[in-house]
Design a protein around this motif. Structure first.
Motif, PDB file in Angstrom:
ATOM      1  N   GLU A   1       0.831  -1.197   0.000  1.00  0.00           N
ATOM      2  CA  GLU A   1       0.000   0.000   0.000  1.00  0.00           C
ATOM      3  C   GLU A   1       0.865   1.246   0.000  1.00  0.00           C
ATOM      4  OE1 GLU A   1      -2.779   0.074   3.126  1.00  0.00           O
ATOM      5  OE2 GLU A   1      -3.833  -1.756   2.497  1.00  0.00           O
ATOM      6  N   ARG A   2       0.426   2.162  -0.737  1.00  0.00           N
ATOM      7  CA  ARG A   2       1.170   3.407  -0.866  1.00  0.00           C
ATOM      8  C   ARG A   2       0.940   4.288   0.366  1.00  0.00           C
ATOM      9  NH1 ARG A   2      -0.003   8.059  -5.382  1.00  0.00           N
ATOM     10  NH2 ARG A   2       1.860   9.344  -4.996  1.00  0.00           N
ATOM     11  N   VAL A   3       2.026   4.809   0.913  1.00  0.00           N
ATOM     12  CA  VAL A   3       1.943   5.696   2.082  1.00  0.00           C
ATOM     13  C   VAL A   3       2.013   7.128   1.595  1.00  0.00           C
ATOM     14  CG1 VAL A   3       3.025   6.391   4.250  1.00  0.00           C
ATOM     15  CG2 VAL A   3       3.003   3.971   3.562  1.00  0.00           C
ATOM     16  N   VAL A   4       1.021   7.876   1.982  1.00  0.00           N
ATOM     17  CA  VAL A   4       0.977   9.283   1.581  1.00  0.00           C
ATOM     18  C   VAL A   4       0.901  10.141   2.839  1.00  0.00           C
ATOM     19  CG1 VAL A   4      -0.247  11.053   0.293  1.00  0.00           C
ATOM     20  CG2 VAL A   4      -0.172   8.689  -0.574  1.00  0.00           C
ATOM     21  N   VAL A   5       1.867  10.963   3.055  1.00  0.00           N
ATOM     22  CA  VAL A   5       1.871  11.896   4.185  1.00  0.00           C
ATOM     23  C   VAL A   5       1.297  13.207   3.701  1.00  0.00           C
ATOM     24  CG1 VAL A   5       3.281  13.093   5.894  1.00  0.00           C
ATOM     25  CG2 VAL A   5       3.874  10.760   5.185  1.00  0.00           C
ATOM     26  N   ARG A   6       0.137  13.531   4.231  1.00  0.00           N
ATOM     27  CA  ARG A   6      -0.537  14.734   3.755  1.00  0.00           C
ATOM     28  C   ARG A   6      -0.272  15.959   4.635  1.00  0.00           C
ATOM     29  NH1 ARG A   6      -3.665  13.364  -0.321  1.00  0.00           N
ATOM     30  NH2 ARG A   6      -4.371  11.199  -0.526  1.00  0.00           N
ATOM     31  N   SER A   7       0.127  15.729   5.965  1.00  0.00           N
ATOM     32  CA  SER A   7       0.374  16.878   6.852  1.00  0.00           C
ATOM     33  C   SER A   7       1.867  17.134   6.960  1.00  0.00           C
ATOM     34  CB  SER A   7      -0.209  16.617   8.238  1.00  0.00           C
ATOM     35  OG  SER A   7       0.390  15.460   8.806  1.00  0.00           O
ATOM     36  N   ILE A   8       2.234  18.364   7.017  1.00  0.00           N
ATOM     37  CA  ILE A   8       3.632  18.765   7.118  1.00  0.00           C
ATOM     38  C   ILE A   8       3.856  19.334   8.519  1.00  0.00           C
ATOM     39  CG2 ILE A   8       5.423  20.286   6.199  1.00  0.00           C
ATOM     40  CD1 ILE A   8       3.909  20.256   3.555  1.00  0.00           C
TER      41      ILE A   8
END
Length: 398
Positions: free
Chosen positions: A371-378
């Motif tokens: 599964e692709r991990v996507v970090v949306r918060s910085i």
């Protein structure tokens, strides 16, 4: 007798003893100055013989003539003599036919003349296949054109042919030749169409561009005093090609003579058109594409772009080659564009299919993708202090 300093054309110089009156001596000296020296002339003769021998050797291979036996020197000269003899025989053969078709033979002699033609053709076929000694062609160079008139040679030919496996092909019998003319004619000279084995010949004594355009358009070429074409497996039957030629000549305003079958087909255009779109194979000894499919088409068609869409296809003048591995695409191409396969191409398909059947078929499980991990918060930026102080506990005593 006087000595002359000669400056030869080749750049060499030499002294020459010339006898006779002064006027003649001067003329002879000038003649020598306009030519090469004796050594260079001899070298030129040797070079010319080598070139003639090479041309004769190439012609022999193209005609499928058997190899000659003898010394290397005999073979080289024998091939040249053989080609010269066959060329002379072809011209004589054409002249006899032209005399008959042109009305130069009396009616009571026509049957005899046709029998002479048939015998002449048997003699040509016989010496082509049976006479493999270079010495024979060298020894008979001067008199071979009259062999068909010599009863002793003909009798010996029949005996030798019956004792061996040599096949002396008979020409297709020209039963009761017919002469037909269109309503509007361009020439009164008769075009005689004959079938000899796999060869279709057209004899026409005039030089006309409109006639030449018709015969060349059908693949005929000028050879030894007549227009001729060898009909291969991809070209249909000799009768159909002769009828097609006759039909186009009649339509073009020419008077035509041939046997009844050819004439009837020519008048009614009752012949199978020549199929020009073929898939064959490259020779197995080719250095780059041995055994590949070879897609070829007629000069009036263009399948280049369509054929180049096949995977891995390459251009090999005048067509397109394809690796046999992609036989299924080649079959689809042939079906869509009405191409036919030669026997060698069909064999290549069978071999490629068998090779594919031998390949091991495996069931590869579906790849489980991570599964692709996507970090949306910085994260917030760290604050930079105005003053940085080193902790005293971290300092070295030194």
């Amino acid at each position: 007798m006087a000595k002359y300093n000669i400056e030869y054309r080749c750049g060499h110089s030499g002294k020459l003893d010339i006898g006779g009156p002064t006027k003649d001596r001067e003329r002879i000296a000038k003649w020598h100055e306009g030519h090469s020296c004796p050594e260079c002339r001899e070298a030129e003769k040797i070079a010319a013989r080598v070139e003639a021998n090479k041309k004769a050797s190439d012609a022999a291979r193209n005609q499928g003539l058997p190899e000659l036996a003898g010394s290397l020197k005999q073979i080289a000269y024998g091939e040249t003599c053989r080609q010269e003899i066959l060329d002379k025989l072809a011209v004589t053969h054409g002249n006899i036919i032209s005399n008959i078709s042109g009305g130069h033979v009396k009616e009571d002699k026509i049957t005899q003349a046709k029998e002479a033609i048939a015998l002449f053709e048997r003699v040509i076929a016989y010496i082509k296949s049976a006479k493999t000694a270079a010495a024979w062609w060298i020894d008979n160079k001067a008199e071979v054109s009259d062999l068909y008139r010599r009863l002793d040679f003909v009798q010996r030919m029949d005996v030798e042919a019956s004792r061996s496996a040599i096949a002396v092909p008979e020409p297709i019998k020209q039963t009761s030749d017919s002469i037909v003319r269109p309503e509007e004619t361009k020439s009164e000279t008769v075009v005689t169409i004959r079938i000899i084995g796999e060869i279709v010949e057209a004899h026409f004594s005039e030089k006309r561009d409109d006639f030449r355009e018709i015969v060349k358009g059908l693949g005929f070429s000028w050879d030894s005093g007549r227009w001729a074409r060898k009909i291969g497996k991809r070209s249909g039957t000799p009768v159909d090609r002769a009828a097609e030629l006759g039909h186009l000549l009649l339509a073009g305003g020419f008077v035509v003579s041939s046997n009844d079958e050819v004439i009837s087909k020519a008048i009614a255009a009752d012949y199978d058109p020549e199929h020009t779109s073929w898939i064959t194979t490259v020779k197995t000894d080719h250095d780059k594409y041995p055994g590949w499919f070879y897609i070829l088409w007629g000069k009036d068609d263009d399948y280049y772009n369509a054929a180049r869409r096949i995977t891995g296809s390459k251009y090999l003048k005048p067509g397109i080659v394809v690796n046999p591995r992609y036989f299924d695409q080649v079959i689809d191409f042939a079906s869509v564009h009405n191409f036919r396969f030669t026997e060698s191409a069909e064999q290549a398909i069978d071999i490629a299919m068998a090779a594919r059947d031998r390949e091991i078929l495996v069931d590869v499980p579906t790849l489980i993708k991570r599964e692709r991990v996507v970090v949306r918060s910085i994260p917030d930026k760290l604050a930079i202090p105005d003053e940085v102080v080193i902790d005293e506990s971290l300092r070295d005593d030194d």
